[in-house]
Write a protein that holds these residues in place. Structure first.
Motif, PDB file in Angstrom:
ATOM      1  N   GLY A  95      -9.430  -5.607   6.482  1.00 58.26           N
ATOM      2  CA  GLY A  95      -9.759  -4.511   7.389  1.00 58.26           C
ATOM      3  C   GLY A  95      -8.630  -3.509   7.557  1.00 58.26           C
ATOM      4  N   THR A  96      -7.634  -3.597   6.682  1.00 53.01           N
ATOM      5  CA  THR A  96      -6.477  -2.708   6.835  1.00 53.01           C
ATOM      6  C   THR A  96      -6.178  -1.916   5.563  1.00 53.01           C
ATOM      7  OG1 THR A  96      -4.986  -4.527   6.302  1.00 53.01           O
ATOM      8  CG2 THR A  96      -5.397  -4.128   8.633  1.00 53.01           C
ATOM      9  N   GLY A  97      -7.231  -1.430   4.918  1.00 50.16           N
ATOM     10  CA  GLY A  97      -7.019  -0.491   3.818  1.00 50.16           C
ATOM     11  C   GLY A  97      -6.523   0.839   4.364  1.00 50.16           C
ATOM     12  N   THR A  98      -6.319   1.791   3.457  1.00 50.65           N
ATOM     13  CA  THR A  98      -5.769   3.084   3.857  1.00 50.65           C
ATOM     14  C   THR A  98      -6.852   4.165   3.806  1.00 50.65           C
ATOM     15  OG1 THR A  98      -3.730   2.376   2.772  1.00 50.65           O
ATOM     16  CG2 THR A  98      -3.862   4.690   3.417  1.00 50.65           C
ATOM     17  N   ASP A  99      -6.984   4.942   4.892  1.00 55.84           N
ATOM     18  CA  ASP A  99      -7.895   6.084   4.874  1.00 55.84           C
ATOM     19  C   ASP A  99      -7.534   6.994   3.701  1.00 55.84           C
ATOM     20  OD1 ASP A  99      -9.197   5.634   7.507  1.00 55.84           O
ATOM     21  OD2 ASP A  99      -7.218   6.079   8.316  1.00 55.84           O
TER      22      ASP A  99
ATOM     23  N   LYS B 184       0.868  -1.168   0.000  1.00 54.20           N
ATOM     24  CA  LYS B 184       0.000   0.000   0.000  1.00 54.20           C
ATOM     25  C   LYS B 184       0.911   1.225   0.000  1.00 54.20           C
ATOM     26  CE  LYS B 184      -1.999  -1.742   3.691  1.00 54.20           C
ATOM     27  NZ  LYS B 184      -2.667  -2.883   4.363  1.00 54.20           N
TER      28      LYS B 184
ATOM     29  N   HIS C 204      -7.707  -3.954   0.571  1.00 55.03           N
ATOM     30  CA  HIS C 204      -7.503  -4.474   1.930  1.00 55.03           C
ATOM     31  C   HIS C 204      -8.603  -4.050   2.896  1.00 55.03           C
ATOM     32  CE1 HIS C 204      -2.937  -5.510   1.481  1.00 55.03           C
ATOM     33  NE2 HIS C 204      -3.667  -5.990   0.512  1.00 55.03           N
ATOM     34  N   LYS C 205      -9.345  -3.003   2.553  1.00 49.80           N
ATOM     35  CA  LYS C 205     -10.502  -2.663   3.391  1.00 49.80           C
ATOM     36  C   LYS C 205     -11.446  -3.857   3.458  1.00 49.80           C
ATOM     37  CE  LYS C 205     -10.618   2.272   2.191  1.00 49.80           C
ATOM     38  NZ  LYS C 205     -11.467   3.388   1.713  1.00 49.80           N
ATOM     39  N   ARG C 206     -11.598  -4.515   2.318  1.00 47.65           N
ATOM     40  CA  ARG C 206     -12.513  -5.646   2.261  1.00 47.65           C
ATOM     41  C   ARG C 206     -11.887  -6.935   2.785  1.00 47.65           C
ATOM     42  NH1 ARG C 206     -16.099  -4.926   2.561  1.00 47.65           N
ATOM     43  NH2 ARG C 206     -17.450  -4.489   0.826  1.00 47.65           N
ATOM     44  N   THR C 207     -10.633  -7.186   2.401  1.00 45.21           N
ATOM     45  CA  THR C 207     -10.063  -8.495   2.681  1.00 45.21           C
ATOM     46  C   THR C 207      -9.413  -8.630   4.053  1.00 45.21           C
ATOM     47  OG1 THR C 207      -7.999  -7.824   1.617  1.00 45.21           O
ATOM     48  CG2 THR C 207      -9.614  -8.956   0.240  1.00 45.21           C
TER      49      THR C 207
ATOM     50  N   ASP D 132     -15.468  -0.567  -7.349  1.00 40.95           N
ATOM     51  CA  ASP D 132     -15.320   0.498  -8.349  1.00 40.95           C
ATOM     52  C   ASP D 132     -15.437   1.903  -7.763  1.00 40.95           C
ATOM     53  OD1 ASP D 132     -14.731  -0.941 -10.561  1.00 40.95           O
ATOM     54  OD2 ASP D 132     -16.617  -0.608 -11.613  1.00 40.95           O
ATOM     55  N   GLY D 133     -16.438   2.111  -6.915  1.00 39.59           N
ATOM     56  CA  GLY D 133     -16.665   3.455  -6.381  1.00 39.59           C
ATOM     57  C   GLY D 133     -15.457   3.951  -5.605  1.00 39.59           C
ATOM     58  N   ASP D 134     -14.953   3.099  -4.724  1.00 36.76           N
ATOM     59  CA  ASP D 134     -13.815   3.496  -3.904  1.00 36.76           C
ATOM     60  C   ASP D 134     -12.553   3.654  -4.757  1.00 36.76           C
ATOM     61  OD1 ASP D 134     -13.346   4.263  -1.285  1.00 36.76           O
ATOM     62  OD2 ASP D 134     -12.440   2.371  -0.724  1.00 36.76           O
TER      63      ASP D 134
ATOM     64  N   ASN E  69     -18.498  -3.775 -10.514  1.00 37.12           N
ATOM     65  CA  ASN E  69     -17.352  -4.304  -9.779  1.00 37.12           C
ATOM     66  C   ASN E  69     -17.447  -3.760  -8.362  1.00 37.12           C
ATOM     67  OD1 ASN E  69     -15.845  -5.490 -12.118  1.00 37.12           O
ATOM     68  ND2 ASN E  69     -15.807  -3.342 -12.775  1.00 37.12           N
ATOM     69  N   GLU E  70     -17.395  -4.651  -7.383  1.00 34.69           N
ATOM     70  CA  GLU E  70     -17.682  -4.282  -6.002  1.00 34.69           C
ATOM     71  C   GLU E  70     -16.975  -3.006  -5.538  1.00 34.69           C
ATOM     72  OE1 GLU E  70     -16.888  -7.334  -3.103  1.00 34.69           O
ATOM     73  OE2 GLU E  70     -17.368  -6.002  -1.430  1.00 34.69           O
TER      74      GLU E  70
END
Lengths: 221, 221, 221, 221
Positions: free
Chosen positions: B106-110, B70, B101-104, B151-153, B148-149
């Motif tokens: 829980g550690t995506g980036t703000d 990331k 990683h937000k989905r997989t 896409d928006g983000d 695509n799940e």
């Protein structure tokens, strides 16, 4: 006569030096620390306890907490909020959001990155001869039957912090351990909050006093 | 006299050699870039395309991709993996994992931290007079009906990168835009992968060639 | 004697007419529907529009929305909140929380289970000869540059609902499609709320009116 | 003639005996149960242990486990996979995915819905005079320092199941409790797997044997 003057000069110098020596402590953390400077907050309580001991004037206590902060938020703002203020001591208390945000926004911190950013902060502080104290995250829920949803992960991050403390030679204020101990003794009804926290995370009056006490034990050692 | 001539020749040779000195380009990214140096990877393809143009010897292409990275992973390893290698140009391609990683895990980036770390990387590179090119994340799924799940983000983070490019005066390689355009034209059956990716994220042979082509358009401008 | 007979006929006719004319419509959904029965809510607005057309007395409108409901919450409470009230028509509007809770609490609904529970609800209603209308989820964010974080997933679930409508022969009220259309025309500044919603999800006054209008188009067809 | 009568009596007796003796047990669960019918799986081991006791012929053991199942998956397929097979006993073992999927796909099960669907399954089974045994989820990670990431939530769901067992008068097979006990005694090195599981969740050979033993203790009580 000359000696008297010399003595006076020495005295003044010493006094001046002592005044200069006022130890500046910055408490660096998240919303818990942000609330710490309020009337009954833990930083305010530390000040009161120092006063009761008659040593308040030796310390300059500064709160540097911002709500929602994770370890890398501290990293990103340490220049402005800590280094620029030339502290003698920094007490870092972070970790709740690194775990909690995994659940609430999908943006928690990976365990290995948590460790890397934590170490990076300590290295920068120690390079400036700042004494660094570090704390484990206290609680997300006070239940005593080990069913607080995030207990496992919080224990994992607390364990990482204990290792970081040892490796970097930082005194550890193990709030997670003392909170658990206190709750096991005082939360017989397995309540999820109301013992040391108001809402599972943030400190109530007793919690602020308890944290102040625990921090002083280590800070004044 | 002979000496003078010799000296002149030496000088000319050295000067020429120095002038001729290969431009070092580091491709800095995640697993997509890690795969880019493989036989049909996009970095390899860029090399082949430069060779076809007869200018291969002017460039030194280096892959610096690590799976799962990331934006703050890039930040943490940029000293070792980029600055230590003295590049002339760095192509940053990151963002898929910050969203995914937000989905997989829980550690995506703000979003706001994504921007801050991205800017911090660019500042450090530009301070060394390194030319920085930046890319938008291409895809997590190739469906063309906008289902695509993530896409928006992904569009949100791509928009952030476009703003970063403008503010920092970095040439933009807008892979998200060209991938969407290509898929709208070539993915009539609304397949979730198999057009430019093998698995919704990583590039297939066509995708690697496509990325190589798009990067060269901007790199050689 | 004649009067008695006439009275009996009148009574029977009236009774029959009343029974025939008063169609009971239950609006079955989440917090958006829960708010629908408030003074300017969409169900209230439908009532007002029916009144303006002079056909209000033909309908009995009942709101059955509960905040936070996902498709399987509707399934679990359909006996008590719908079947026990003997409706002629049920308008199902659900889906926002099935997608949103993935992000906010980790408890969204798998796409395939969403479809199974949705079908199970329809089957039970249709087995009682209840006419079922179904709606696509309108919005989680009103941005028009396709960067609302959950747009992709919401489009996916909307597509599932369109398929369900077709397979079960249920009239479709495609709120997602008309919201998008309306926003593309009326949200030139790419605002995330304030056009048809107050907070990205819940309807503002215009939104309630818009939904009432769109529902009536299909309900009265 | 006498022979005919005797034969009839024998036939009736045998038939009656067979009908009386062959208890059909269905093991209803997720991937752990799906693997339970394999050569060294826990259901196979239960069969072997029954054989060693000389009572194998009294039981008909059927595995009904499907990978990834959560409580509402069991609910959705109970007609086909359980009721249609007329069991005398059903052993329900579910819960790991209800917790785990919160992290891996954002589609775990809300605690209150978990309880509602679990109760709904039991009610339907008990209405058919089927004896229902229920199990707590064993583990997601075997660490003994309470730092398995999902321990807190798993303990919460285990506590819910214990309450369900009591309220519905279902014998409880408390695998979570016995796994913890076993690990505290046998996992001195705080390993995350390899004691009773192969991968933190699925049973290794020892784990399958251990579960078979624990289930038999309660099943044969």
């Amino acid at each position: 006569m000359k000696k008297m003057i010399l003595f006076g000069v020495l005295l003044a110098t010493t006094g001046f030096t002592m005044f200069q020596q006022k130890k500046r402590i910055i408490f660096f953390g998240d919303s818990i620390t942000q609330a710490g400077v309020q009337p009954k907050g833990y930083i305010t309580r530390i000040g009161e306890k120092l006063e009761a001991k008659g040593i308040k004037e030796q310390y300059d206590l500064i709160g540097a907490g911002i709500g929602g902060n994770k370890v890398y938020d501290l990293y990103l703002r340490m220049e402005d909020d800590v280094l620029a203020k030339n502290p003698d001591i920094v007490v870092i208390w972070v970790g709740v959001n690194d775990v909690w945000h995994k659940r609430t926004s999908g943006t928690g911190t990976d365990a290995d990155k948590f460790e890397r950013f934590y170490n990076a902060i300590i290295k920068k502080l120690q390079a400036r001869n700042i004494k660094v104290f570090i704390c484990t995250p206290a609680a997300i829920g006070e239940k005593t039957d080990f069913s607080n949803e995030l207990d496992g992960d919080l224990n994992k991050y607390a364990a990482i912090i204990r290792t970081i403390a040892e490796k970097n030679n930082c005194p550890l204020i193990d709030l997670r351990a003392v909170f658990l101990q206190y709750n096991l003794a005082n939360n017989k009804n397995n309540k999820e909050s109301g013992i040391l926290t108001s809402d599972r995370v943030h400190l109530n009056e007793k919690g602020n006093d308890f944290v102040a006490e625990e921090m002083l034990k280590i800070l004044l050692k």
